[in-house]
Design an enzyme around this catalytic site. Structure first.
Site, mmCIF file in Angstrom:
data_model
loop_
_atom_site.group_PDB
_atom_site.id
_atom_site.type_symbol
_atom_site.label_atom_id
_atom_site.label_comp_id
_atom_site.label_asym_id
_atom_site.label_seq_id
_atom_site.Cartn_x
_atom_site.Cartn_y
_atom_site.Cartn_z
ATOM 1 N N SER A 43 81.655 -9.442 -22.695
ATOM 2 C CA SER A 43 80.965 -9.491 -21.851
ATOM 3 C C SER A 43 80.482 -8.421 -21.143
ATOM 4 C CB SER A 43 81.631 -10.539 -21.102
ATOM 5 O OG SER A 43 82.942 -9.254 -20.239
ATOM 6 N N ARG A 53 76.419 -8.366 -20.637
ATOM 7 C CA ARG A 53 75.713 -8.890 -19.621
ATOM 8 C C ARG A 53 74.949 -7.721 -19.164
ATOM 9 N NH1 ARG A 53 80.852 -8.357 -16.785
ATOM 10 N NH2 ARG A 53 80.925 -10.018 -16.674
ATOM 11 N N ASN A 72 70.981 -8.427 -18.659
ATOM 12 C CA ASN A 72 70.296 -7.976 -17.611
ATOM 13 C C ASN A 72 68.966 -7.233 -18.474
ATOM 14 O OD1 ASN A 72 70.947 -9.839 -15.025
ATOM 15 N ND2 ASN A 72 72.988 -9.252 -16.073
#
Lengths: 156, 289
Positions: B225, B229, B233
Site C-alpha cells: 500500500s 499509494r 498518485n
C-alpha cells in the site's frame, strides 16, 4: 511499468541516504536546536532573576529612604528640643542675673539712704544745738546737754 | 483523425516509458524490425506499438532515468542539509538554516508524537523519506515536455523525470521500510514473539492458520500500500499533466495552472503520508500487541 533491477538500486540508494542523514545531517542540526533551546531558557531565567533583583533593590531603596526620613525627623526634633532648652536656660540665667542686680541695687539704695539719714541726723543735731543756742542766747554747756541733743536726734 | 489518435497515444506512452538499459536475448525482434544476433545485446530499450523491449529484458534491466533523477535529488537533499548542518549555529540562524530547521523540527514533532521508543534511526529515516520523496514528486511540476525534449535533442530516446512515477522507485523504498519492520519486530519481540504476534491473534490459538493468513496479508499489505499509494498518485498526476499537454498550447494554462497548484498540495501530502506511515509501521513493530 516493469519491475526490474531499479528496485534494488533504489533500495541501495535509500540505504546510503538514510545512513548519511543519520550520521552527518541529523545530529548537528538537532544539537544546534537543542543548544539554542538551552540558551533561550537560560536567557529567560536570567531575565527573571534580574527582574526579581530589581524588585528587591527597589524595596531596599524604599526602606533606606524611609529610615533616613525617620532619622532626619528625629534629628530635627532633637535639635528643636535642644534649642528650646537653650532658650529656657538663657531665660533662667537672665532672670537670676536680673534678680541679683536688683537685689544689689536695692542694697545700694538702702545703704545710701542710711548714710543720708546719718548725715542728716548729725546735721540736725548740730542745727538743733545752734538753734537752741540762738533761742536761749545763753551758753549752753555743750557737754552737759550733748546727751539730751543726741537723744533728740535719735528720735528724728 | 486516425493519425492524430495514434500520435496522441504514442506521445502519452512515450512520456510514460522509462529509459531502460538491459540485455535483449538472442533472437528478439527489435523495434525497427531487426533481429538480435548471437549472445544477445546490451542496449537501451525502445518500444513501438507492437514491441515492448523493456518487458522483454525482464528483471535484469535498470531504469537509468529513475536512478539518475532519484540519486541526484537525494544527493541534492543531503548536500543542502549537510551544508546547513556543518554551519549550524545555536545563535541566530540564517535564512537557509531557518528553513532546514523548520523541516527538521516538523519531522521531529511528527516522530515524537507517533514513535515513543528510543531509536536514533527513526527520525533521520523520516527526514530522508519526507524530503527525498518530496523532491522526487516536485519534479512533476517541471513542465512535462522540457526535460524529455532536451534529452531527445541529446539523443536519449526516453526520459521520465519523476522517479516516484516509477513503481520500482516507490516499491524499492517500501521494501526497505518493510525490511526495517521485520528487523525491528524480531529485534524487539524476538523471533518467537513476532511469530506469536502473527499467529495467535486476533482469534486465539484455535484458529492459528486463519490468524496467520490474516496477519501475513496485513503485513504484506503495508509495503504494497505504501508503494502503490505514492506511485498511483504521482502516476495519475503525471498522466493528467500529459493529457493537458495534448491541448492546443494557448489553452493549456487554463487547466495546467490550477492542476499544478493543486498538485503542490498532493506532492507534499504524499511525501508526508509516506513518512508518517513509515513511522507508524515502525512504531507498531516496536510495540507488543
Amino acid at each position: 511499468m516493469n519491475i526490474n533491477l531499479t528496485i534494488i538500486g533504489q533500495i541501495i540508494a535509500f540505504f546510503f541516504f538514510v545512513v548519511f542523514c543519520m550520521k552527518y545531517v541529523w545530529p548537528p542540526i538537532t544539537a544546534a536546536l537543542e543548544e539554542r533551546k538551552k540558551k533561550i531558557a537560560e536567557g529567560l531565567d536570567a531575565a527573571d532573576r534580574a527582574e526579581r533583583d530589581l524588585l528587591a533593590a527597589k524595596e531596599q531603596a524604599e526602606a533606606d529612604m524611609q529610615d533616613s526620613k525617620e532619622q532626619s525627623a528625629a534629628i530635627i526634633e532633637q535639635a528643636n528640643k535642644r534649642a528650646s532648652q537653650i532658650v529656657d536656660e538663657a531665660k533662667e540665667a537672665a532672670h537670676v542675673e536680673a534678680e541679683r542686680i536688683k537685689l544689689a541695687a536695692q542694697a545700694d539704695i538702702e545703704q545710701e539712704v542710711n548714710r543720708a539719714k546719718e548725715t542728716l541726723r548729725t546735721q540736725v543735731a548740730v542745727l538743733a544745738i545752734a538753734g537752741a543756742e540762738k533761742i536761749l542766747e545763753a551758753t549752753v554747756d555743750e557737754a552737759a546737754h550733748a546727751k539730751l541733743v543726741d537723744k533728740l536726734a535719735a528720735e528724728l | 483523425m486516425a493519425t492524430e489518435l495514434m500520435t496522441s497515444k504514442s506521445y502519452i506512452s512515450h512520456h510514460l516509458t522509462n529509459l531502460t538499459f538491459g540485455k535483449l536475448p538472442e533472437g528478439t525482434t527489435r523495434y525497427d524490425g531487426t533481429i538480435v544476433g548471437d549472445g544477445g545485446v546490451w542496449t537501451f530499450a525502445h518500444s513501438s506499438a507492437t514491441v515492448n523491449e523493456a518487458a522483454t529484458m525482464g528483471f535484469w534491466a535498470i531504469n537509468v532515468d529513475t536512478m539518475f533523477w532519484s540519486i541526484s535529488l537525494g544527493i541534492l537533499f543531503l548536500w543542502l542539509f549537510r551544508k546547513v548542518a556543518i554551519n549550524a549555529t545555536s545563535g541566530v540562524p540564517g535564512k537557509m538554516q531557518n528553513f532546514v530547521e523548520s523541516i527538521v523540527e516538523f519531522v521531529e514533532d511528527n516522530v515524537n508524537s507517533i514513535f515513543h521508543h528510543k531509536n536514533a534511526l527513526i527520525a533521520p529515516l523520516a527526514l530522508t523519506i519526507f524530503v527525498w520523496v518530496f523532491l522526487m514528486n516536485l519534479m512533476d511540476l517541471v513542465p512535462v515536455d522540457w526535460i524529455p525534449y532536451i534529452a531527445s535533442q541529446m539523443g536519449i530516446p526516453y526520459m521520465k523525470v519523476v522517479p516516484s512515477t516509477d513503481i520500482n522507485a516507490t516499491m524499492g523504498m517500501a521494501l526497505a521500510v518493510f525490511a526495517l519492520i521485520i528487523y525491528y519486530s524480531i529485534k524487539m519481540k524476538g523471533v518467537g514473539g513476532f511469530m506469536a504476534e502473527l499467529s495467535l491473534q486476533p482469534l486465539g490459538k484455535w484458529l492459528l492458520p486463519f490468524n496467520l493468513f490474516l496477519e501475513i496479508v496485513g503485513l504484506i499489505a503495508k509495503p504494497v500500500s505504501l508503494a502503490l499509494r505514492l506511485f498511483g498518485n504521482m502516476y495519475a498526476g503525471e498522466m493528467v499533466f500529459i493529457l493537458i499537454a495534448l491541448l492546443p498550447f494557448w489553452a493549456q494554462w487554463v487547466l495546467s495552472v490550477p492542476w499544478a497548484i493543486f498538485h503542490i498540495l498532493i506532492i507534499t501530502l504524499q511525501a508526508f503520508i509516506f513518512m508518517v506511515l513509515t513511522i507508524v509501521y515502525l512504531a507498531m513493530a516496536h510495540e507488543e500487541h
